[in-house]
Design an enzyme around this catalytic site. Structure first.
Site, mmCIF file in Angstrom:
data_model
loop_
_atom_site.group_PDB
_atom_site.id
_atom_site.type_symbol
_atom_site.label_atom_id
_atom_site.label_comp_id
_atom_site.label_asym_id
_atom_site.label_seq_id
_atom_site.Cartn_x
_atom_site.Cartn_y
_atom_site.Cartn_z
ATOM 1 N N ASP A 62 0.816 -1.212 0.000
ATOM 2 C CA ASP A 62 0.000 0.000 0.000
ATOM 3 C C ASP A 62 0.852 1.266 0.000
ATOM 4 O O ASP A 62 0.388 2.338 0.363
ATOM 5 C CB ASP A 62 -0.976 0.009 1.188
ATOM 6 N N HIS A 268 23.785 4.556 -18.515
ATOM 7 C CA HIS A 268 22.740 4.860 -17.531
ATOM 8 C C HIS A 268 22.989 4.126 -16.213
ATOM 9 O O HIS A 268 22.047 3.703 -15.549
ATOM 10 C CB HIS A 268 21.351 4.515 -18.086
ATOM 11 N N ASP A 285 26.128 12.136 -13.457
ATOM 12 C CA ASP A 285 25.087 12.737 -14.304
ATOM 13 C C ASP A 285 23.847 12.789 -13.425
ATOM 14 O O ASP A 285 23.168 11.780 -13.234
ATOM 15 C CB ASP A 285 24.869 11.872 -15.546
ATOM 16 N N ASP A 296 19.932 19.144 -15.977
ATOM 17 C CA ASP A 296 20.605 17.910 -16.422
ATOM 18 C C ASP A 296 22.095 18.212 -16.585
ATOM 19 O O ASP A 296 22.498 18.842 -17.562
ATOM 20 C CB ASP A 296 19.970 17.471 -17.760
ATOM 21 N N HIS A 379 25.936 8.007 -28.195
ATOM 22 C CA HIS A 379 24.681 8.754 -27.976
ATOM 23 C C HIS A 379 24.760 10.092 -28.695
ATOM 24 O O HIS A 379 25.808 10.478 -29.219
ATOM 25 C CB HIS A 379 24.398 8.940 -26.474
ATOM 26 N N HIS A 383 19.588 16.957 -26.198
ATOM 27 C CA HIS A 383 18.137 16.717 -26.293
ATOM 28 C C HIS A 383 17.441 17.944 -25.749
ATOM 29 O O HIS A 383 18.037 18.721 -24.993
ATOM 30 C CB HIS A 383 17.749 15.456 -25.500
ATOM 31 N N HIS A 390 14.119 14.629 -20.929
ATOM 32 C CA HIS A 390 14.155 14.522 -22.395
ATOM 33 C C HIS A 390 12.841 15.128 -22.847
ATOM 34 O O HIS A 390 11.828 14.446 -22.945
ATOM 35 C CB HIS A 390 14.293 13.059 -22.844
ATOM 36 N N GLU A 422 26.122 17.608 -24.506
ATOM 37 C CA GLU A 422 26.695 16.563 -23.658
ATOM 38 C C GLU A 422 27.485 15.498 -24.411
ATOM 39 O O GLU A 422 27.119 14.330 -24.400
ATOM 40 C CB GLU A 422 25.589 15.890 -22.842
ATOM 41 N N TYR A 426 33.681 6.841 -24.242
ATOM 42 C CA TYR A 426 33.559 5.677 -23.362
ATOM 43 C C TYR A 426 34.442 4.583 -23.945
ATOM 44 O O TYR A 426 34.117 3.999 -24.981
ATOM 45 C CB TYR A 426 32.095 5.228 -23.286
ATOM 46 N N ARG A 443 31.872 12.096 -19.654
ATOM 47 C CA ARG A 443 30.812 12.887 -20.287
ATOM 48 C C ARG A 443 30.832 14.254 -19.620
ATOM 49 O O ARG A 443 31.093 14.359 -18.415
ATOM 50 C CB ARG A 443 29.443 12.208 -20.128
ATOM 51 N N GLU A 445 28.307 17.638 -19.542
ATOM 52 C CA GLU A 445 26.951 18.038 -19.959
ATOM 53 C C GLU A 445 26.553 19.350 -19.309
ATOM 54 O O GLU A 445 26.596 19.486 -18.084
ATOM 55 C CB GLU A 445 25.950 16.949 -19.570
#
Ligand code: GLY
Ligand code: MN
Ligand code: MN
Length: 480
Positions: A62, A268, A285, A296, A379, A383, A390, A422, A426, A443, A445
């Site tokens: 619940d 991710h 990130d 972001d 990538h 965006h 996004h 960004e 890698y 990265r 960004e």
């Protein structure tokens, strides 16, 4: 970047303890948006729009997930309670309501358990609707509102549950057809209309986004300053979450990525239990959502406060790629231009370092043509950013005159569009890659507002140059 006098977030424009906040930015803002939607509906021949908010979602037994309203609904109402539906009637005559809210009725017992609810009367008054009714009356009233209207406008086939509700309301109208009542005979997807509005931010949205960006930048500074060899990813995540809430943000805008060492090569990767070892890079990130708007940010920094030569080489390539993308971001260029600019710099860097074999690829043009860079940069460079991290809006122009099989051109950037920039690299361990670069993931960004001549970076309260990051971290280590 002055590392001894860190930036601060200006005081919130409204007291956080305000017990009965109305719509953020004022009711007129949302009323004007509704008027624009009504005008677009009239241009299509009229009809009724139906915009529900998100449902509450059960987490386990619940206990619910923290509630988050639907972004489209919020954009048109500023209303954040669950169990609500906006109805817009483009055929409303003089004196008839055009903007109608259904929301939870006042309920002293439930409010004792779950907290304040506006109820229809106060919601109508505070949020500026023409009429408001209890959500329990929705199934009785919506069929009356859509009867004898030419069309429905809603998120077509976006939700099984809502499609079923719409069908039930249409059936209720059709059941009266022998009494001369007609049901809408057309349905239009409302989302493209709303997406085209959402993609260009207004002054209120930009001010909220700037503030969200400042809070997230401070959170990144805090995590950088707290970082030491041996610290766990989740401890760095805790620093971020503390800063988000401390400065009034509601929480993270998306799952925080805190990745030590090779984990940074997982795009991710959620903050886990791994320790940041001496010599590792840490990629974070993570960013907050403030009053319905996302930020972001990604920064990548050395766990011990000093980049190794190999880390620094790749870091500076990614930073140069980001700068090339920033330089390519301005009104009038297409959405793809920053990505192409970043890819060119990254591809050159991959050749220069020998990560891509110079014997196999004669030039950067070959690397790009054969997409050889994609193994290390898989990538896109950005965006849209807004209420959703996004954010809504096509990346290509919508042109009804194009042949069905033609690919529409990339969307042209316009002032007050907001997007991320960004790039990353890698490099996983592999026999055909120089060992000194193995397991490095980087990265960088930032969030940008497009202007007529360039772009405004709103996330630069956290350093991005390698030397400035090192100075901040070493300063924090000295003070500890
Ligand atoms: N944080 C998700 C992204 O950068 O797209
Ligand atoms: Mn992003
Ligand atoms: Mn991100």
């Amino acid at each position: 970047m002055n590392t001894t006098n860190p930036p601060t977030v200006p005081a919130a424009p409204r007291a956080a303890a305000d017990p009965l906040p109305g719509p953020d930015g004022g009711a007129a803002l949302y009323r004007e948006r509704r008027e624009r939607v009504l005008a677009a509906m009239r241009a299509r021949g009229g009809g009724v729009a139906l915009v529900p908010t998100a449902s509450e979602a059960l987490r386990n037994r619940d206990a619910d997930y923290p509630y988050r309203h639907d972004s489209y609904f919020y954009y048109l109402t500023g209303f954040t309670e669950p169990d609500a539906l906006l109805v817009l009637d483009a055929n409303a005559g003089d004196g008839q309501p055009a903007a109608i809210l259904f929301c939870r009725a006042k309920n002293p017992e439930r409010e004792t358990w779950d907290g304040f609810r506006f109820g229809p009367d106060a919601a109508r008054e505070t949020f500026g609707f023409d009429a408001a009714f209890p959500i329990d009356e929705r199934d009785a009233r919506v069929p009356q509102l859509i009867a004898n209207r030419p069309a429905l406008h809603y998120a077509l086939a976006a939700s099984n549950g809502f499609d079923t509700q719409v069908r039930g309301w249409l059936d209720a109208v059709r059941a009266q057809s022998r009494s001369g009542v007609t049901a809408p005979s057309a349905a239009y997807d409302l989302l493209p209309v709303l997406d085209d509005m959402r993609i260009v931010k207004d002054a209120h949205e930009l001010s909220v986004m700037r503030r969200a960006a400042q809070i997230s930048a401070l959170a990144h500074r805090r995590a950088m300053a707290a970082c030491r060899p041996g610290i766990r990813e989740y401890e760095l995540e805790a620093e971020l979450l503390y800063a988000f809430r401390k400065h009034g943000a509601q929480g993270p805008a998306y799952g925080s990525i805190v990745a030590a060492g090779a984990n940074a090569c997982v795009l991710h990767y959620p903050a886990g239990n791994a320790s940041a070892r001496d010599g590792d890079l840490v990629l974070i990130d993570a960013a907050c959502e403030l009053n319905g708007y996302a930020s972001d940010i990604t920064r990548t920094f050395p766990a011990n406060g000093r980049f190794t030569p190999a880390q620094r080489e790749l870091y500076d390539i990614v930073l140069a790629a980001q700068q090339a993308a920033i330089d390519a971001t301005r009104a009038g260029v297409d959405f793809e231009a920053p990505h192409q600019a970043a890819v060119r710099v990254l591809a050159q860097g991959l050749l220069d370092t020998g990560i891509i074999d110079r014997a196999r690829f004669a030039s950067v043009d070959d690397v790009i043509a054969e997409r050889a860079y994609a193994r290390f940069y898989m990538h896109r460079t950005g965006h849209w950013l807004g209420m959703d991290v996004h954010d809504a809006g096509d990346y290509r122009e919508r042109d009804a005159n194009l042949p069905a099989d033609a690919t529409p051109p990339w969307r042209t950037l316009r002032p007050s569009m907001t997007l991320t920039i960004e790039p990353g690299l890698y490099v996983r361990a592999a026999d055909d890659v120089p060992e000194r670069y193995w397991d490095i993931g980087i990265r960088i960004e930032d969030d940008a507002i497009v202007t007529a001549t360039g772009c405004e970076l709103i996330t630069r309260d956290v350093p991005v140059e390698a030397a400035e990051i090192e100075a901040l971290m070493q300063d924090a280590q000295r003070r500890a």
